[in-house]
Write a protein that holds these residues in place. Structure first.
Motif, PDB file in Angstrom:
ATOM      1  N   ALA A 241      31.907  49.200  30.204  1.00 46.07           N
ATOM      2  CA  ALA A 241      32.769  48.409  29.329  1.00 46.07           C
ATOM      3  C   ALA A 241      31.959  47.362  28.574  1.00 46.07           C
ATOM      4  O   ALA A 241      32.181  47.127  27.380  1.00 46.07           O
ATOM      5  N   LEU A 242      31.015  46.738  29.277  1.00 41.72           N
ATOM      6  CA  LEU A 242      30.154  45.749  28.626  1.00 41.72           C
ATOM      7  C   LEU A 242      29.313  46.395  27.528  1.00 41.72           C
ATOM      8  O   LEU A 242      29.189  45.854  26.421  1.00 41.72           O
ATOM      9  N   ASP A 243      28.724  47.543  27.827  1.00 43.33           N
ATOM     10  CA  ASP A 243      27.892  48.230  26.835  1.00 43.33           C
ATOM     11  C   ASP A 243      28.702  48.636  25.612  1.00 43.33           C
ATOM     12  O   ASP A 243      28.170  48.697  24.497  1.00 43.33           O
ATOM     13  N   GLY A 244      29.979  48.920  25.828  1.00 47.98           N
ATOM     14  CA  GLY A 244      30.826  49.342  24.717  1.00 47.98           C
ATOM     15  C   GLY A 244      31.298  48.196  23.843  1.00 47.98           C
ATOM     16  O   GLY A 244      31.818  48.428  22.749  1.00 47.98           O
ATOM     17  N   PHE A 245      31.122  46.953  24.313  1.00 50.18           N
ATOM     18  CA  PHE A 245      31.543  45.788  23.526  1.00 50.18           C
ATOM     19  C   PHE A 245      30.350  45.317  22.701  1.00 50.18           C
ATOM     20  O   PHE A 245      29.385  44.768  23.229  1.00 50.18           O
ATOM     21  N   THR A 246      30.403  45.527  21.411  1.00 56.74           N
ATOM     22  CA  THR A 246      29.261  45.214  20.542  1.00 56.74           C
ATOM     23  C   THR A 246      29.551  44.090  19.558  1.00 56.74           C
ATOM     24  O   THR A 246      28.683  43.735  18.760  1.00 56.74           O
ATOM     25  N   ALA A 247      30.741  43.508  19.609  1.00 55.41           N
ATOM     26  CA  ALA A 247      31.090  42.452  18.661  1.00 55.41           C
ATOM     27  C   ALA A 247      30.458  41.113  19.022  1.00 55.41           C
ATOM     28  O   ALA A 247      30.343  40.224  18.172  1.00 55.41           O
TER      29      ALA A 247
ATOM     30  N   ALA B 257      28.666  39.631  26.071  1.00 53.07           N
ATOM     31  CA  ALA B 257      29.657  39.815  27.128  1.00 53.07           C
ATOM     32  C   ALA B 257      28.914  39.983  28.449  1.00 53.07           C
ATOM     33  O   ALA B 257      27.818  40.552  28.486  1.00 53.07           O
TER      34      ALA B 257
ATOM     35  N   ASN C  69      25.868  42.871  28.464  1.00 51.23           N
ATOM     36  CA  ASN C  69      25.532  43.776  27.372  1.00 51.23           C
ATOM     37  C   ASN C  69      24.244  43.304  26.686  1.00 51.23           C
ATOM     38  O   ASN C  69      23.681  42.251  27.008  1.00 51.23           O
TER      39      ASN C  69
ATOM     40  N   VAL D 100      33.787  37.405  27.482  1.00 52.13           N
ATOM     41  CA  VAL D 100      33.363  37.924  26.186  1.00 52.13           C
ATOM     42  C   VAL D 100      33.311  36.767  25.191  1.00 52.13           C
ATOM     43  O   VAL D 100      34.181  35.895  25.174  1.00 52.13           O
TER      44      VAL D 100
ATOM     45  N   SER E 223      32.997  35.848  21.057  1.00 56.74           N
ATOM     46  CA  SER E 223      33.220  36.477  19.750  1.00 56.74           C
ATOM     47  C   SER E 223      33.204  35.412  18.666  1.00 56.74           C
ATOM     48  O   SER E 223      33.456  34.226  18.928  1.00 56.74           O
TER      49      SER E 223
END
Length: 300
Positions: A115-121, A124, A137, A259, A261
């Motif tokens: 899930a962390l790797d998938g959050f690129t904004a 995290a 990430n 996270v 942002s």
């Protein structure tokens, strides 16, 4: 009781913080104590002065939830402080068998890492109450690059703040605020898991190396770190202003999934794109080449 001193210092520090005017009592000159008197707290909580004095001496054994709630109301405790008071009472009333147990070592599950790797904004990460980063990430590693340059693992946000002050003071524009938050989170965790040997070791270490830590630890402030603003001054991409949201995984009480942002279209959003490119290049350069990997394998 092992936590009598903790209870005493916490209640005295909270009482000293409340003024008579805040609870609609007469104030004025001539008061010899900061904040409220014990008798005033007892009156507001609906208990005898003798009983409140017993509690403030650190003896929470047998104190009911109703009494603890009344004391919390009288002292104007916030949610984090109320939970801390109940944690202290739970420890005071715990059996000797329970007191010998330490908090388990927690690690992030593979699903959390994916899930962390998938959050690129934005950055995290997952941390525990000791401020150990258990998973993150790539953008988080880029944000805290100075911390990851050191060999200690897991990396620890409180250790970075107080033991690497040259880097952390440059990184946090409001270093005092960041330091306050770190200590308040550790104090909250100490109330929840007072027999966590790793936590006690970290507290001892930071108390030894940092007067700033010792002063803050003595204030007995606690905190729920749920959401808010974050300001950083990154050595490569400059100033960053982000919002953070923290969540606790339902199956992992005590862990926090955070996270960061940035507002879309803001200068920080553009800086995060630059940071993403920079850390990707940096980590690619640090990877051993395939020929080096094959050579090392052939020699083993």
């Amino acid at each position: 009781m092992q936590n009598k001193g903790e209870v005493k210092d916490f209640l005295i520090s909270r009482r000293a913080r409340v003024t008579p005017e805040q609870v609609e009592l007469p104030g004025g000159p001539g008061r010899r104590v900061p904040g409220l008197r014990r008798a005033e707290v007892a009156m507001l909580a609906g208990v005898s002065v003798e009983y409140y004095a017993k509690l403030e001496r650190g003896d929470l054994v047998g104190a009911s939830d109703a009494v603890l709630t009344a004391i919390a109301d009288a002292l104007l405790l916030d949610d984090a402080e109320r939970e801390h008071l109940f944690d202290l009472a739970r420890e005071a009333n715990a059996s000797p068998v329970r007191k010998r147990r330490s908090a388990p070592q927690r690690v992030a599950r593979p699903g959390m890492q994916w899930a962390l790797d998938g959050f690129t904004a934005g950055p995290a990460f997952v941390r525990n109450g000791r401020m150990d980063v258990l998973a993150e990430n790539q953008l988080f590693r880029g944000l805290y690059w100075d911390m990851y340059e050191r060999p200690e693992r897991p990396v620890n946000l409180a250790r970075f703040t107080f033991s690497q002050q040259e880097q952390s003071r440059a990184f946090y524009p409001n270093w005092d605020g960041a330091a306050d938050i770190n200590v308040a989170i550790l104090r909250t965790e100490a109330g929840r898991n007072p027999h966590d040997a790793a936590l006690q070791s970290l507290i001892g270490e930071l108390s030894t190396v940092s007067e700033e830590f010792r002063t803050r630890w003595g204030a007995h402030n606690v905190r729920h770190h749920a959401h808010g603003n974050k300001f950083f001054r990154h050595p490569v991409v400059g100033d960053l202003h982000m919002l953070y949201e923290a969540m606790e995984p339902m199956a992992e009480a005590g862990l926090n999934f955070l996270v960061y942002s940035a507002e879309p279209g803001s200068p920080t959003a553009e800086s995060l794109r630059l940071l993403s490119s920079w850390i990707a290049t940096k980590e690619h350069e640090q990877k051993p080449s395939p020929s080096v990997t094959r050579s090392a394998a052939g020699q083993s």
